[in-house]
Design a protein around this motif. Structure first.
Motif, PDB file in Angstrom:
ATOM      1  N   SER A  82      11.073  15.595 -11.428  1.00 30.95           N
ATOM      2  CA  SER A  82      10.323  14.429 -10.958  1.00 30.95           C
ATOM      3  C   SER A  82       9.538  14.808  -9.709  1.00 30.95           C
ATOM      4  CB  SER A  82      11.272  13.264 -10.653  1.00 30.95           C
ATOM      5  OG  SER A  82      12.139  13.616  -9.581  1.00 30.95           O
ATOM      6  N   PHE A  83       8.655  13.922  -9.302  1.00 30.50           N
ATOM      7  CA  PHE A  83       7.887  14.129  -8.080  1.00 30.50           C
ATOM      8  C   PHE A  83       8.562  13.396  -6.931  1.00 30.50           C
ATOM      9  CE2 PHE A  83       4.759  15.383 -11.161  1.00 30.50           C
ATOM     10  CZ  PHE A  83       4.029  16.364 -10.502  1.00 30.50           C
ATOM     11  N   ILE A  84       8.740  14.108  -5.811  1.00 30.09           N
ATOM     12  CA  ILE A  84       9.437  13.577  -4.650  1.00 30.09           C
ATOM     13  C   ILE A  84       8.503  13.646  -3.448  1.00 30.09           C
ATOM     14  CG2 ILE A  84      11.400  13.902  -3.093  1.00 30.09           C
ATOM     15  CD1 ILE A  84      12.919  15.130  -5.420  1.00 30.09           C
ATOM     16  N   LYS A  85       8.488  12.598  -2.655  1.00 33.10           N
ATOM     17  CA  LYS A  85       7.652  12.574  -1.454  1.00 33.10           C
ATOM     18  C   LYS A  85       8.117  13.631  -0.468  1.00 33.10           C
ATOM     19  CE  LYS A  85       5.946   9.606   2.267  1.00 33.10           C
ATOM     20  NZ  LYS A  85       5.987   8.244   2.884  1.00 33.10           N
ATOM     21  N   ASP A  86       7.174  14.416   0.020  1.00 32.51           N
ATOM     22  CA  ASP A  86       7.504  15.458   0.984  1.00 32.51           C
ATOM     23  C   ASP A  86       7.857  14.838   2.334  1.00 32.51           C
ATOM     24  OD1 ASP A  86       7.801  18.195   1.498  1.00 32.51           O
ATOM     25  OD2 ASP A  86       5.811  18.337   2.409  1.00 32.51           O
ATOM     26  N   LYS A  87       8.769  15.481   3.065  1.00 31.06           N
ATOM     27  CA  LYS A  87       9.236  14.951   4.346  1.00 31.06           C
ATOM     28  C   LYS A  87       8.238  15.253   5.466  1.00 31.06           C
ATOM     29  CE  LYS A  87      14.131  15.498   3.132  1.00 31.06           C
ATOM     30  NZ  LYS A  87      15.423  16.149   3.511  1.00 31.06           N
ATOM     31  N   GLY A  88       8.346  14.473   6.557  1.00 31.05           N
ATOM     32  CA  GLY A  88       7.606  14.762   7.773  1.00 31.05           C
ATOM     33  C   GLY A  88       6.202  14.220   7.824  1.00 31.05           C
TER      34      GLY A  88
END
Length: 309
Positions: A82-88
């Motif tokens: 799945s696609f996950i939002k990148d941190k920071g």
């Protein structure tokens, strides 16, 4: 398209295409994304949180797949599939996303709080930084930002630089902390009605325009313009509208593919300056073309408004 005939592969609605190093095809759909696996001959759709309508997809040199959304950049995670939002990241809208290196990103950003438009970057370590667009010294109206002119294009230049183009001219810098260099075309009018910008390996950028294809040298401003000639079948196709977003790409043979919405696709042999019209197996021009690319095995993919072949 394998050079002889077309085969429909992707679902209706698939529009902008990106090939990975395994020969697979990532594509943007309406508020989602998909992947064609050439080995399984199958298509999988991925739902995205805060999806853009036909959001930008970009693949970095390490094979990482990144997609722009209305709330930051997401990356494909092979473990969760799945696609996950990148941190920071700061919360905001991402567009004009480009990936290079090992997770190095460049993008335009609109802050959710103050609606300020910024240039965003991500370094290989995952650190996000943002900087304002510069004052446009090419614009005759004083103190206008570079984005105040409709249709500004942000593109990576080499491995560390940035190129920004708008109707007044273009600016570039080779390093993050280098000063901006401002350039203008001789006729002081550049990219009204432009659909896409691509850079070649010889220091030029190419504009896919409503009535022309223009090549401009970044450093010198030297310009070559190709136009449609209805009397010449080897000239550039005309284009009814640029609103749909008609993209271009360079294949491995040095041929520039120029999609011309509602008309078809032209191919420019840069060594011969000769355009060729792309036709299907029946001899009819391929119409409503929005994007094209070449996969690892030399097969060409054409994304159109109604079909992907």
């Amino acid at each position: 398209y394998d050079g002889r005939s077309f085969k429909k592969i992707l679902p209706e609605g698939a529009r902008y295409l990106t090939a990975d190093k395994k020969g697979g095809i990532w594509f943007s759909d309406e508020y989602s994304a998909g992947y064609f696996d050439p080995y399984a001959d199958s298509v999988r759709n991925y739902q995205l949180a805060n999806a853009e309508r036909f959001g930008d997809i970009s693949i970095d040199n390490s094979g990482g797949v990144w997609i722009a959304t209305t709330d930051g950049v997401t990356k494909f995670d092979s473990i969760s599939n799945s696609f996950i939002k990148d941190k920071g990241q700061r919360p905001g809208i991402i567009y004009q996303l480009s990936a290079r290196g090992n997770g190095v990103l460049l993008f335009s950003f609109i802050d959710n709080k103050n609606k300020q438009e910024l240039i965003g970057r991500r370094d290989p370590n995952g650190l996000y930084t943002y900087e304002p667009y510069p004052i446009d010294m090419n614009n005759p109206e004083n103190e206008k930002l570079f984005t105040s002119v409709v249709g500004a294009f942000l593109r990576p230049l080499d491995s560390t630089g940035i190129l920004i183009i708008n109707q007044s001219g273009w600016i570039y810098k080779k390093e993050k902390d280098s000063p901006w260099i401002f350039k203008q075309p001789a006729n002081h009018e550049l990219i009204s009605e432009t659909s896409d910008v691509k850079l070649d390996a010889n220091g030029n950028f190419w504009l896919n325009q409503y009535n022309a294809l223009s090549k401009i040298n970044i450093a010198t401003g030297e310009t070559t313009i190709y136009t449609h000639d209805r009397e010449n079948p080897n000239s550039l196709l005309s284009m009814q509208t640029v609103g749909a977003g008609s993209n271009m790409f360079f294949d491995r043979q040095g041929v520039l593919w120029i999609t011309r919405y509602s008309q078809g696709i032209s191919r420019l042999n840069l060594f011969e300056s000769d355009f060729g019209l792309l036709k299907d197996s029946t001899g009819s021009p391929v119409l409503d073309v929005l994007s094209a690319l070449e996969s690892k095995n030399g097969t060409f993919w054409i994304g159109s408004r109604n079909d992907t072949n």
